[in-house]
Scaffold this motif. Structure first.
Motif, PDB file in Angstrom:
ATOM      1  N   PRO A   1      28.859  44.138  51.499  1.00 27.18           N
ATOM      2  CA  PRO A   1      29.793  44.832  50.413  1.00 27.18           C
ATOM      3  C   PRO A   1      31.393  45.042  50.952  1.00 27.18           C
ATOM      4  O   PRO A   1      32.241  44.632  50.181  1.00 27.18           O
ATOM      5  N   ALA A   2      31.228  45.473  52.082  1.00 23.67           N
ATOM      6  CA  ALA A   2      32.484  45.759  52.734  1.00 23.67           C
ATOM      7  C   ALA A   2      33.344  44.155  53.059  1.00 23.67           C
ATOM      8  O   ALA A   2      34.648  44.030  52.808  1.00 23.67           O
ATOM      9  N   ILE A   3      32.642  43.184  53.474  1.00 22.37           N
ATOM     10  CA  ILE A   3      33.040  41.952  53.788  1.00 22.37           C
ATOM     11  C   ILE A   3      33.630  41.329  52.300  1.00 22.37           C
ATOM     12  O   ILE A   3      34.699  40.740  52.082  1.00 22.37           O
ATOM     13  N   GLY A   4      32.890  41.647  51.029  1.00 22.99           N
ATOM     14  CA  GLY A   4      33.555  41.472  49.732  1.00 22.99           C
ATOM     15  C   GLY A   4      34.808  41.964  49.562  1.00 22.99           C
ATOM     16  O   GLY A   4      35.731  41.180  49.121  1.00 22.99           O
ATOM     17  N   LYS A   5      34.998  43.262  49.884  1.00 21.49           N
ATOM     18  CA  LYS A   5      36.321  43.794  49.700  1.00 21.49           C
ATOM     19  C   LYS A   5      37.218  43.245  50.488  1.00 21.49           C
ATOM     20  O   LYS A   5      38.465  43.001  50.080  1.00 21.49           O
TER      21      LYS A   5
END
Length: 333
Positions: free
Chosen positions: A153-157
């Protein structure tokens, strides 16, 4: 907040050096010490200490009452700075497969422009639930090898501000290149069954386990061969004992598919005469001279996908930069 393993001064140093690497020779004004302190959740004196070291080293120029600027004579002109992250960013080792894909991708990327630079990221960077990794935002793009699931999820952001390409893991929010264990194991198991094997064992991968098992099951159904639940093993001591029990019960497998490095199994396979006629599958990168290997090998053709990886970093909005299955080859040895 996930705390950093590096001192704050070192994290700020990484950040500023990455910022400098993105300059094009002319002096640029650095964000204020207050802005940097807020970004890293540290005190201003900590930021000042880190910046003073870079001023002494000649990377920065301090103009009183004006600000701190990059030193064009020290920094030079660098067009792009690319980052490489392995796993959770704290790996202290490299597998043969990781070395191969990183080499192929970076070789292709670096040939495109002599001013390109690479940085291997070791996670001194913090991860904030809202902002992700502040230091990584200074990079031109990031190649991420098999990130942990909880990081996706953090990589997506992060990918909303910096191009990110993930390899070895499925990720819906960024371009990714991953293996299809279902199809790969179907091809491997079908080949083994066609060549006479009737009792297969799968040493499952660390990820995409259900897909890996489904591929072997599909091949066995088509060949009217059994593949019971107990024929799926892991890469651990308990699974080694399970394999020993199979041999003791007269149920020695005649084909073993390794979706992981087989080092834990090699002594048993070499020394136990029950495996004298068994055949194996293992990725070519994991076959070593200590193993009396016979059977099938293959793996991923990273040389073929290297240009696509580099393209996705340079042109992240290209329509072809979506999820792609990595090409797989299989051969008998």
């Amino acid at each position: 907040m996930v705390q950093s393993f590096l001192p704050a001064c070192m994290r700020i140093r990484h950040y500023v050096l990455d910022w400098l690497s993105s300059t094009e020779g002319s002096g640029r004004k650095l964000p204020s010490s207050r802005e940097i302190a807020a970004r890293f959740n540290v005190s201003q004196p900590t930021v000042v200490k880190a910046l003073q070291e870079l001023i002494r080293e000649g990377f920065l120029i301090n103009l009183p009452r004006v600000g701190i600027f990059s030193n064009p004579d020290r920094v030079g002109s660098r067009k792009k700075l690319w980052g490489i992250v392995l796993g959770d960013g704290r790996w202290s080792y490299l597998t043969g497969e990781a070395v191969m894909v990183i080499f192929r991708m970076t070789e292709n990327l670096m040939r495109r422009d002599s001013r390109y630079r690479l940085k291997v990221i070791t996670m001194g960077e913090t991860m904030d639930e809202e902002e992700g990794w502040p230091e990584l935002s200074m990079l031109s793009g990031i190649f991420w090898w098999i990130p942990e699931d909880e990081m996706l999820p953090a990589i997506g952001k992060l990918a909303k501000t910096v191009p990110v390409v993930v390899v070895g893991k499925q990720c819906d929010e960024v371009p990714c290149f991953c293996r299809d264990y279902n199809e790969e194991n179907y091809r491997i198991a079908s080949r083994m069954l066609a060549d006479g094997c009737r009792r297969l064992v799968l040493v499952k991968p660390d990820m995409e386990v259900e897909a890996a098992i489904a591929g072997v099951e599909r091949a066995c159904r088509e060949a009217n061969a059994d593949f019971p639940e107990g024929c799926v093993l892991g890469n651990d001591s308990a699974s080694l004992r399970d394999l020993e029990r199979m041999v003791g019960l007269g149920m020695t497998p005649d084909g073993i598919i390794f979706n992981v490095p087989p080092q834990e199994y090699i002594p048993m396979l070499n020394e136990n005469p029950a495996f004298a006629d068994a055949v194996f599958y293992c990725d070519a990168a994991h076959i070593t001279g200590e193993w009396k290997f016979r059977g099938y090998t293959g793996g991923v053709d990273y040389e073929e996908i290297a240009p696509f990886l580099a393209d996705c970093l340079e042109h992240p909005h290209d329509k072809k930069c979506m999820k792609q299955i990595v090409p797989f080859h299989l051969e008998h040895v």
